[in-house]
Write an enzyme that holds these catalytic residues in place. Structure first.
Site, short mmCIF file in Angstrom:
data_model
loop_
_atom_site.label_atom_id
_atom_site.label_comp_id
_atom_site.label_asym_id
_atom_site.label_seq_id
_atom_site.Cartn_x
_atom_site.Cartn_y
_atom_site.Cartn_z
N SER A 247 0.81 -1.23 0.00
CA SER A 247 0.00 0.00 0.00
C SER A 247 0.84 1.27 0.00
O SER A 247 0.34 2.33 -0.37
CB SER A 247 -0.91 0.02 1.23
OG SER A 247 -0.15 -0.10 2.41
N ASP B 104 -4.31 7.55 7.94
CA ASP B 104 -5.40 6.69 8.42
C ASP B 104 -4.92 5.71 9.50
O ASP B 104 -5.60 4.74 9.80
CB ASP B 104 -6.04 5.93 7.25
CG ASP B 104 -5.04 5.03 6.54
OD1 ASP B 104 -3.88 4.92 6.99
OD2 ASP B 104 -5.41 4.42 5.52
N HIS C 261 -1.08 4.53 7.04
CA HIS C 261 -0.48 5.13 5.83
C HIS C 261 -0.25 6.61 6.03
O HIS C 261 -0.92 7.24 6.85
CB HIS C 261 -1.41 4.88 4.64
CG HIS C 261 -1.77 3.44 4.46
ND1 HIS C 261 -2.98 2.93 4.88
CD2 HIS C 261 -1.06 2.40 3.96
CE1 HIS C 261 -3.00 1.62 4.63
NE2 HIS C 261 -1.85 1.27 4.09
#
Ligand SMILES: *[C@@H]1O[C@H](CO)[C@@H](O)[C@H](O)[C@H]1NC(C)=O
Ligand SMILES: *[C@@H]1O[C@H](CO)[C@@H](O)[C@H](O)[C@H]1NC(C)=O
Ligand SMILES: *[C@@H]1O[C@H](CO)[C@@H](O)[C@H](O)[C@H]1NC(C)=O
Length: 385
Positions: A41, A348, A351
């Site tokens: 990610s 979040d 991240h």
């Protein structure tokens, strides 16, 4: 030991000439026509979202003004890398609509690991089925199928790279965080996760060799970040011992152990594959500085998620950024952004914000955190003579 002086002279002259030659050669900026990215990610530009379900607003709100599948409010480090070479933002390989692969492809998906994960989404847990071996297989197909598309001509031919781009491209990697995370979230102790590091790094290295064998020559390899500073780890392991920045110490030590192994294995790759240029990038130190000295860099509340819900770190493992929540009084709210994401580090809880990603890019692109100390725009040069 004595050296025979007469023989020594020509060798010195020769190595001097070689050195001058390499300095002249190494001073030219690299002209990468394409970038191929592998990762999780930290560099997913929409891959997992294309395969499964899209992210909700406010993901993407700062830059794209809509969710794009990036796990941030805006751009990622890989986007700033592409932009610095005047290349378009890479399309996710898994994105079947509106993708343009002319200048590269992004094989990263959120939740990707290096080694095959034990729990795979969507039905059986949290990790991506597109782990690094699969990303390699996808790249292998990408090379051959893109050239078939070019030969057929027509509208799709312009959306794929030219053949020579594969050798001239920059190959970027940012993966490993989830291998450690998966160990911690499973039933392994910190020491047990630590002991898995050599196997994880070996399988990383094996994939890099396979990609080299397909013609890749310029490698830019990020190490893993301080995952003990991420809200998702801090919330999952509340009793973990903290360091002066408030990060979970042992979890960061495992990340550093991974990084030491990775650095050594990249040094070995450099020896085994002398035709390629390998740059190891210490992203850990740059990310850690955002947690240890946030004010110095213009940031605040680094441990606290900007877009999250509840708890000490504004993070919940069940209610994520963009989710709908019904409050006790029955009103429904959407988990939204904090007021100033531009001065926040954690988007979040797992991240980074666009602002943090931009800061990290600015630091690493100079070469100040690289081994050897190669700047991003010099990463095609093999300086290990
Ligand atoms: C961890 O152990 C518990 C109890 O033994 C078990 O129920 C659970 O499935 C295990 N979790 C994982 C991820 O292996
Ligand atoms: C991880 O393993 C290495 C090598 O065995 C060791 O030096 C280090 O202290 C270990 N770290 C943790 C946190 O267990
Ligand atoms: C926590 O997340 C909420 C969204 O649910 C946001 O409005 C709030 O500003 C965040 N708190 C902090 C301190 O950033």
């Amino acid at each position: 030991m004595e050296f025979p002086k007469t023989n020594n002279m020509p060798i010195t002259t020769l190595s001097f000439l070689l050195c001058m030659l390499s300095l002249t050669y190494a001073s030219k900026n690299c002209d990468f026509p394409a970038i191929f990215n592998f990762g999780d990610s930290n560099s997913d530009a929409g891959g997992l979202a294309a395969a499964f379900t899209p992210l909700n607003s406010p993901y993407g709100e700062t830059f794209f003004h809509m969710p794009t599948g990036r796990y941030s409010d805006g751009r990622l480090i890989i986007d700033f890398i592409a932009k610095s070479f005047n290349l378009p933002y890479l399309s996710a390989y898994l994105s079947s609509l509106g993708a343009n692969f002319k200048h590269g492809a992004n094989f990263a998906t959120a939740g990707s690991t290096i080694q095959i994960p034990t729990t795979i989404m969507p039905a059986n847990g949290g990790y991506s089925p597109f782990f690094l071996d699969v990303q390699y297989e996808q790249f292998l197909q990408f090379i051959s199928r893109s050239q078939i598309v070019r030969e057929k001509e027509g509208i799709f031919a312009e959306l794929v790279p030219e053949k020579y781009y594969f050798e001239k491209a920059l190959y970027t990697f940012d993966i490993g965080q989830n291998d450690l995370g998966a160990g911690f979230s499973g039933n392994l102790s910190v020491e047990e996760v630590n002991a898995t590091v050599p196997d994880i790094v070996n399988s990383f290295s094996a994939n890099v060799k396979k990609i080299y064998n397909l013609g890749a020559r310029s490698f830019w390899i990020h190490n893993t970040g301080p995952l003990g500073c991420l809200a998702y780890i801090l919330e999952s392991f509340p009793s973990a011992e903290k360091d002066s920045a408030g990060c979970a110490k042992a979890y960061n030590e495992v990340a550093q152990h991974f990084n030491l192994n990775l650095k050594e294995s990249v040094a070995q790759l450099r020896k085994d594959l002398p035709l390629a240029a390998f740059t190891y990038v210490d992203i850990y130190s740059v990310k850690y500085s955002l947690f240890s000295e946030p004010e110095k860099h213009g940031f605040e509340f680094p441990l606290i998620a900007c877009c999250g819900y509840g708890g000490k770190y504004n993070y919940s493992s069940t209610i994520g950024c963009g989710d709908k929540v019904t409050e006790d009084d029955g009103t429904q709210i959407v988990v939204g952004s904090c007021d100033r994401p531009a001065v926040r580090v954690s988007w979040d809880g797992a991240h980074y914000t666009e602002a943090a990603n931009k800061f990290i890019f600015d630091q690493i692109s100079t070469g100040a955190f690289s081994d050897p100390p190669t700047a991003l725009n010099m990463a095609c040069h093999n300086t290990a003579y």
